[in-house]
Enzyme design. Structure first.
Site, PDB file in Angstrom:
ATOM      1  N   GLY A 165      28.611  44.351  61.470  1.00 32.64           N
ATOM      2  CA  GLY A 165      28.623  43.149  60.629  1.00 32.64           C
ATOM      3  C   GLY A 165      29.328  43.466  59.324  1.00 32.64           C
ATOM      4  O   GLY A 165      30.191  44.337  59.262  1.00 32.64           O
ATOM      5  N   ARG A 166      28.926  42.737  58.273  1.00 26.52           N
ATOM      6  CA  ARG A 166      29.612  42.901  56.980  1.00 26.52           C
ATOM      7  C   ARG A 166      29.513  44.337  56.477  1.00 26.52           C
ATOM      8  O   ARG A 166      30.501  44.917  56.021  1.00 26.52           O
ATOM      9  CB  ARG A 166      28.997  41.985  55.937  1.00 26.52           C
ATOM     10  CG  ARG A 166      28.932  40.521  56.316  1.00 26.52           C
ATOM     11  CD  ARG A 166      28.117  39.798  55.256  1.00 26.52           C
ATOM     12  NE  ARG A 166      27.772  38.448  55.610  1.00 26.52           N
ATOM     13  CZ  ARG A 166      26.706  38.106  56.332  1.00 26.52           C
ATOM     14  NH1 ARG A 166      25.883  39.018  56.802  1.00 26.52           N
ATOM     15  NH2 ARG A 166      26.460  36.852  56.607  1.00 26.52           N
ATOM     16  N   ILE A 167      28.297  44.908  56.549  1.00 21.95           N
ATOM     17  CA  ILE A 167      28.100  46.253  55.982  1.00 21.95           C
ATOM     18  C   ILE A 167      28.802  47.297  56.852  1.00 21.95           C
ATOM     19  O   ILE A 167      29.486  48.187  56.335  1.00 21.95           O
ATOM     20  CB  ILE A 167      26.591  46.542  55.826  1.00 21.95           C
ATOM     21  CG1 ILE A 167      26.003  45.591  54.765  1.00 21.95           C
ATOM     22  CG2 ILE A 167      26.341  47.997  55.443  1.00 21.95           C
ATOM     23  CD1 ILE A 167      24.478  45.560  54.697  1.00 21.95           C
ATOM     24  N   ARG A 188      27.037  43.738  69.229  1.00 24.26           N
ATOM     25  CA  ARG A 188      26.730  42.723  70.250  1.00 24.26           C
ATOM     26  C   ARG A 188      28.002  42.060  70.742  1.00 24.26           C
ATOM     27  O   ARG A 188      28.201  41.832  71.920  1.00 24.26           O
ATOM     28  CB  ARG A 188      25.829  41.639  69.656  1.00 24.26           C
ATOM     29  CG  ARG A 188      24.376  41.954  69.704  1.00 24.26           C
ATOM     30  CD  ARG A 188      23.596  40.915  68.968  1.00 24.26           C
ATOM     31  NE  ARG A 188      24.089  40.785  67.590  1.00 24.26           N
ATOM     32  CZ  ARG A 188      23.479  40.123  66.627  1.00 24.26           C
ATOM     33  NH1 ARG A 188      22.366  39.499  66.873  1.00 24.26           N
ATOM     34  NH2 ARG A 188      23.971  40.077  65.405  1.00 24.26           N
ATOM     35  N   SER A 189      28.891  41.713  69.801  1.00 23.70           N
ATOM     36  CA  SER A 189      30.141  41.079  70.227  1.00 23.70           C
ATOM     37  C   SER A 189      31.317  41.859  69.626  1.00 23.70           C
ATOM     38  O   SER A 189      31.183  42.465  68.558  1.00 23.70           O
ATOM     39  CB  SER A 189      30.191  39.630  69.764  1.00 23.70           C
ATOM     40  OG  SER A 189      29.832  39.567  68.402  1.00 23.70           O
ATOM     41  N   ALA A 248      19.916  50.919  58.034  1.00 22.15           N
ATOM     42  CA  ALA A 248      19.500  49.632  58.613  1.00 22.15           C
ATOM     43  C   ALA A 248      17.984  49.474  58.455  1.00 22.15           C
ATOM     44  O   ALA A 248      17.530  48.998  57.406  1.00 22.15           O
ATOM     45  CB  ALA A 248      19.947  49.551  60.061  1.00 22.15           C
ATOM     46  N   ARG A 249      17.213  49.887  59.453  1.00 21.82           N
ATOM     47  CA  ARG A 249      15.752  49.863  59.354  1.00 21.82           C
ATOM     48  C   ARG A 249      15.218  51.091  60.084  1.00 21.82           C
ATOM     49  O   ARG A 249      15.760  51.498  61.127  1.00 21.82           O
ATOM     50  CB  ARG A 249      15.179  48.602  59.996  1.00 21.82           C
ATOM     51  CG  ARG A 249      15.385  47.320  59.180  1.00 21.82           C
ATOM     52  CD  ARG A 249      14.625  47.307  57.852  1.00 21.82           C
ATOM     53  NE  ARG A 249      14.778  46.078  57.103  1.00 21.82           N
ATOM     54  CZ  ARG A 249      15.671  45.877  56.126  1.00 21.82           C
ATOM     55  NH1 ARG A 249      16.494  46.852  55.774  1.00 21.82           N
ATOM     56  NH2 ARG A 249      15.722  44.713  55.486  1.00 21.82           N
ATOM     57  N   GLU A 278       7.683  52.493  56.089  1.00 19.99           N
ATOM     58  CA  GLU A 278       7.871  52.831  54.677  1.00 19.99           C
ATOM     59  C   GLU A 278       6.992  51.946  53.784  1.00 19.99           C
ATOM     60  O   GLU A 278       6.681  50.816  54.171  1.00 19.99           O
ATOM     61  CB  GLU A 278       9.356  52.686  54.296  1.00 19.99           C
ATOM     62  CG  GLU A 278       9.890  51.281  54.440  1.00 19.99           C
ATOM     63  CD  GLU A 278      11.395  51.191  54.147  1.00 19.99           C
ATOM     64  OE1 GLU A 278      12.173  51.987  54.695  1.00 19.99           O
ATOM     65  OE2 GLU A 278      11.755  50.293  53.354  1.00 19.99           O
ATOM     66  N   HIS A 296      15.013  53.766  50.310  1.00 20.69           N
ATOM     67  CA  HIS A 296      15.484  52.394  50.562  1.00 20.69           C
ATOM     68  C   HIS A 296      16.187  51.819  49.318  1.00 20.69           C
ATOM     69  O   HIS A 296      15.786  50.777  48.786  1.00 20.69           O
ATOM     70  CB  HIS A 296      14.330  51.491  50.999  1.00 20.69           C
ATOM     71  CG  HIS A 296      14.789  50.288  51.784  1.00 20.69           C
ATOM     72  ND1 HIS A 296      14.047  49.704  52.767  1.00 20.69           N
ATOM     73  CD2 HIS A 296      15.931  49.551  51.714  1.00 20.69           C
ATOM     74  CE1 HIS A 296      14.684  48.667  53.273  1.00 20.69           C
ATOM     75  NE2 HIS A 296      15.854  48.552  52.633  1.00 20.69           N
ATOM     76  N   ILE A 297      17.245  52.524  48.901  1.00 22.48           N
ATOM     77  CA  ILE A 297      17.950  52.134  47.669  1.00 22.48           C
ATOM     78  C   ILE A 297      19.394  51.736  47.933  1.00 22.48           C
ATOM     79  O   ILE A 297      20.205  51.687  47.008  1.00 22.48           O
ATOM     80  CB  ILE A 297      17.930  53.277  46.619  1.00 22.48           C
ATOM     81  CG1 ILE A 297      18.511  54.569  47.212  1.00 22.48           C
ATOM     82  CG2 ILE A 297      16.528  53.485  46.073  1.00 22.48           C
ATOM     83  CD1 ILE A 297      18.815  55.638  46.172  1.00 22.48           C
TER      84      ILE A 297
HETATM   85  C1  DGY Z   1      18.091  44.304  52.665  1.00 28.10           C
HETATM   86  O1  DGY Z   1      18.639  43.547  51.857  1.00 28.10           O
HETATM   87  O2  DGY Z   1      17.780  43.958  53.796  1.00 28.10           O
HETATM   88  C2  DGY Z   1      17.777  45.663  52.166  1.00 28.10           C
HETATM   89  O3  DGY Z   1      17.530  46.544  53.186  1.00 28.10           O
HETATM   90  C3  DGY Z   1      16.586  45.597  51.238  1.00 28.10           C
HETATM   91  O4  DGY Z   1      15.473  45.348  52.001  1.00 28.10           O
END
Ligand code: DGY
Length: 331
Positions: A165-167, A188-189, A248-249, A278, A296-297
């Protein structure tokens, strides 16, 4: 005899600001609603959140507030939930949609800042900067050595990005244009040809990406099907000495399998900004070698965090004033 028309003031709207954020940016909310804010930045329990939200028309939240069916049922007046995050895995979108609650998030404004940190984690992990710094600070550096913290090159190597995606695309630009890397991606695509060509990026199956990349970076949304997408089998498919970066997560990676792969030496390094559960961090990751951990920064620069709060406020104000939101979450 004429009677003056009685004027009935319409009741004020009510908004919860569930966490602390730049007060000068939040101030605009007071023009459209009565604001119940949280200047001490305490995180409510689910019950505490329910009590504070039950009479509100709008809510400003972060990823520490879970919006689920039980909460929504307690909030009949709620019209809009505005999260100052791009990720929306803390929100039950279907439950919001079925109650007509609009959900907005903050894409775009954080893309480049998040990509900076993702690329920084890649450099720091592959070149073992965190372990090297701890070694130096511990007073253990007593001579130059040919193999002292000798890691993997980033420039000229192959980066596999999962989630384009964008990131993901912003990281691909840094990799291809700044560091002469070959970029593979799994998504995915497929991207349109023009974007693939501009980034020099080639689409791969997950398996091919894992086996062909020197470094693998995760930038995909966290959906139920992404849980433990990278587990023991996937880590074993990665090249010996490869780097894994996650912006991501946390739940996308099986953290125990990751710690095993680092300890066994199969994986060269990892750079993690996000963690399953977290702010608790799995103890195995805290002691695993060659891993760089940040709390998570990824989007945390002052201008970007201000822009995220501003966009979240603008979304909230728009919906409460009967206008379309600027950046709704598509469902
Ligand atoms: C987001 O914007 O999703 C970052 O991970 C902060 O949660």
């Amino acid at each position: 005899m004429t009677h003056p028309q009685a004027t009935v003031a319409s009741p004020r709207l009510r908004v919860l600001v569930a966490r602390a954020a730049f007060p000068d940016v939040l101030a605009r909310l007071k023009d459209v609603a009565d604001v119940d804010d949280t200047p001490d930045d305490r995180i409510e329990t689910p019950e505490g959140l329910r009590l504070r939200m039950r009479d509100k028309h709008g809510a400003f939240i972060t990823n520490s507030e879970r919006i689920d069916t039980a909460l929504l049922e307690a909030c009949p007046a709620l019209r809009v939930v505005s999260t100052m995050t791009v990720g929306v895995d803390h929100i039950d979108l279907a439950a919001c949609a079925s109650r007509g609650v609009i959900v907005t998030h903050t894409p775009d404004v954080l893309t480049e800042t998040t990509a900076d940190l993702g690329f920084g984690l890649l450099l720091a992990a592959a070149r073992q900067m965190a372990d090297a710094e701890r070694y130096l600070r511990a007073g253990r550096w007593n001579r130059w050595r040919y193999d002292l913290f000798a890691g993997r090159d980033v420039h000229g190597s192959t980066l596999g990005i999962i989630g384009m995606g964008r990131i993901g695309q912003a990281i691909a630009r840094r990799a291809a244009l700044g560091f002469g890397m070959q970029v593979l991606y799994h998504n995915r695509s497929r991207l349109p040809d023009a974007i693939e060509q501009a980034l020099g990026a080639q689409h791969r199956s997950l398996d091919a990406l894992l086996t062909q990349s020197h470094h693998v970076l995760l930038a995909l949304p966290y959906t139920p099907s992404a849980r433990h997408l990278i587990g023991a089998a996937e880590l074993a498919r990665m090249q010996p000495g490869a780097t894994l970066v996650n912006v991501a997560r946390g739940g996308i990676v099986d953290e125990i399998a990751l710690a095993d792969a680092l300890e066994r030496g199969h994986l060269g390094a990892a750079g993690l900004d996000v963690f399953d559960g977290e702010p608790a961090v799995n103890a195995r990751l805290l002691t695993a070698p060659r891993v760089v951990l940040t709390p998570h920064i990824a989007s945390a620069s002052i201008p970007t965090r201000r822009a995220m709060v501003q966009l979240a406020v603008d979304n909230l104000c728009a919906v409460l004033q009967g206008q379309p939101p600027l950046t709704p979450v598509a469902f």
